[in-house]
Motif scaffolding. Structure first.
Motif, short mmCIF file in Angstrom:
data_model
loop_
_atom_site.label_atom_id
_atom_site.label_comp_id
_atom_site.label_asym_id
_atom_site.label_seq_id
_atom_site.Cartn_x
_atom_site.Cartn_y
_atom_site.Cartn_z
N PRO A 19 27.11 -12.41 6.05
CA PRO A 19 26.62 -12.34 7.43
C PRO A 19 26.16 -10.94 7.84
N ARG A 20 26.77 -9.90 7.30
CA ARG A 20 26.29 -8.55 7.60
C ARG A 20 24.88 -8.36 7.07
N ALA A 21 24.62 -8.89 5.89
CA ALA A 21 23.28 -8.78 5.32
C ALA A 21 22.26 -9.55 6.16
N ILE A 22 22.66 -10.73 6.65
CA ILE A 22 21.76 -11.52 7.50
C ILE A 22 21.44 -10.77 8.78
N ALA A 23 22.46 -10.19 9.40
CA ALA A 23 22.24 -9.45 10.65
C ALA A 23 21.32 -8.26 10.42
N ARG A 27 14.85 -10.03 12.38
CA ARG A 27 13.53 -9.55 12.81
C ARG A 27 13.60 -8.98 14.22
N PHE A 28 14.51 -9.48 15.02
CA PHE A 28 14.65 -8.93 16.37
C PHE A 28 15.15 -7.49 16.30
N VAL A 29 16.18 -7.25 15.50
CA VAL A 29 16.69 -5.88 15.35
C VAL A 29 15.63 -4.97 14.76
N GLU A 30 14.91 -5.48 13.76
CA GLU A 30 13.84 -4.69 13.15
C GLU A 30 12.77 -4.35 14.18
N ALA A 47 21.70 -6.89 28.30
CA ALA A 47 22.28 -7.83 29.26
C ALA A 47 23.22 -8.81 28.57
N GLN A 48 22.81 -9.31 27.41
CA GLN A 48 23.68 -10.25 26.68
C GLN A 48 24.96 -9.55 26.22
N HIS A 49 24.83 -8.31 25.82
CA HIS A 49 26.02 -7.54 25.44
C HIS A 49 26.98 -7.39 26.61
N ASN A 201 27.22 -13.96 16.56
CA ASN A 201 26.30 -12.85 16.74
C ASN A 201 24.95 -13.15 16.10
N ILE A 202 24.96 -13.75 14.93
CA ILE A 202 23.71 -14.11 14.26
C ILE A 202 22.94 -15.14 15.09
N ASP A 203 23.66 -16.09 15.68
CA ASP A 203 23.01 -17.08 16.54
C ASP A 203 22.35 -16.41 17.75
N LEU A 204 23.02 -15.42 18.31
CA LEU A 204 22.44 -14.70 19.45
C LEU A 204 21.18 -13.95 19.03
N LEU A 205 21.23 -13.27 17.90
CA LEU A 205 20.04 -12.56 17.42
C LEU A 205 18.89 -13.52 17.16
N ALA A 206 19.21 -14.71 16.65
CA ALA A 206 18.17 -15.70 16.40
C ALA A 206 17.54 -16.18 17.71
#
Length: 213
Positions: A19-23, A27-30, A47-49, A201-206
């Motif tokens: 999961p760290r690698a996925i995060a 593409r959002f973080v990038e 805001a989500q944070h 967290n990954i779901d939120l980034l997605a």
């Protein structure tokens, strides 16, 4: 099994490797790190944070009497005041009326409330997932945001931990985690919740990525 492999921090690192690698590949973080996305995308992440850390830091207040959890209540790490300062900068004085929780955020906060308010394994799992992340990869992202969006001081206080040496704190945190006298069953419950926190967290980034394509 070596002694190192048997340490709880080492088991956690193995559980979170994928999961760290996925995060990291988000593409959002990038898009934020390179400045490709508008400042409004960063504001929405902040805001989500705020919703997530409000839930987590209320859990800290609820768990201060727990003999294990209180070892992981660190007011110097609390992010809600910094996030509120960032949100005032990004949205203005009426920021609370201008933000709302996304579906993934609501799910995340619900999980924190169900897992971290009355069980040390759940509280510590969510605590270390968020704050250790903030003190490692989060520091890289903070530096990238300064370069990409030209922040000086206001707007990225979330990434600034006054009086905290991130590498030293991470090392001491892992030592504290390894010293927790949990049974194997309790360790497994902790690791399961860490894995759940990473998925949330990954779901939120997605979801953020979908909104800011």
């Amino acid at each position: 099994m070596t002694l190192m492999a048997g340490l709880l921090s080492a088991r956690m690192r193995e559980v979170t490797r994928e999961p760290r690698a996925i995060a990291r590949r988000s593409r959002f973080v990038e898009g934020l790190a390179t400045g490709r996305l508008p400042l409004a995308a960063y504001a929405e992440m902040a805001a989500q944070h705020w919703f997530i850390y409000e839930s987590l830091e209320l859990a800290a207040a609820a768990m201060t009497d727990d003999p294990i959890a209180r070892r992981f209540v660190h007011p110097e790490l609390f992010r809600v005041p910094a996030l509120e300062a960032d949100l005032r900068f990004l949205y203005g004085a009426r920021w609370q009326s201008r933000i709302s929780a996304l579906a993934a955020t609501t799910t995340y906060c619900t999980r924190i409330r169900s897992a971290a308010y009355d069980r040390a394994t759940g509280y510590v799992a969510h605590h270390c997932t968020r704050y250790l992340g903030d003190l490692s990869g989060g520091q890289w992202l903070g530096r990238q945001l300064v370069e990409a969006y030209g922040f000086r001081r206001e707007g990225y206080r979330f990434f600034v931990f006054e009086g905290v040496d991130p590498p030293l704190f991470r090392d001491r945190y892992r030592d504290r985690l390894n010293a927790v006298p949990w049974t194997r069953t309790e360790q497994d419950a902790f690791l399961d919740e860490v894995a759940a926190a990473y998925r949330l967290n990954i779901d939120l980034l997605a979801e953020l990525e979908d909104r800011w394509r």
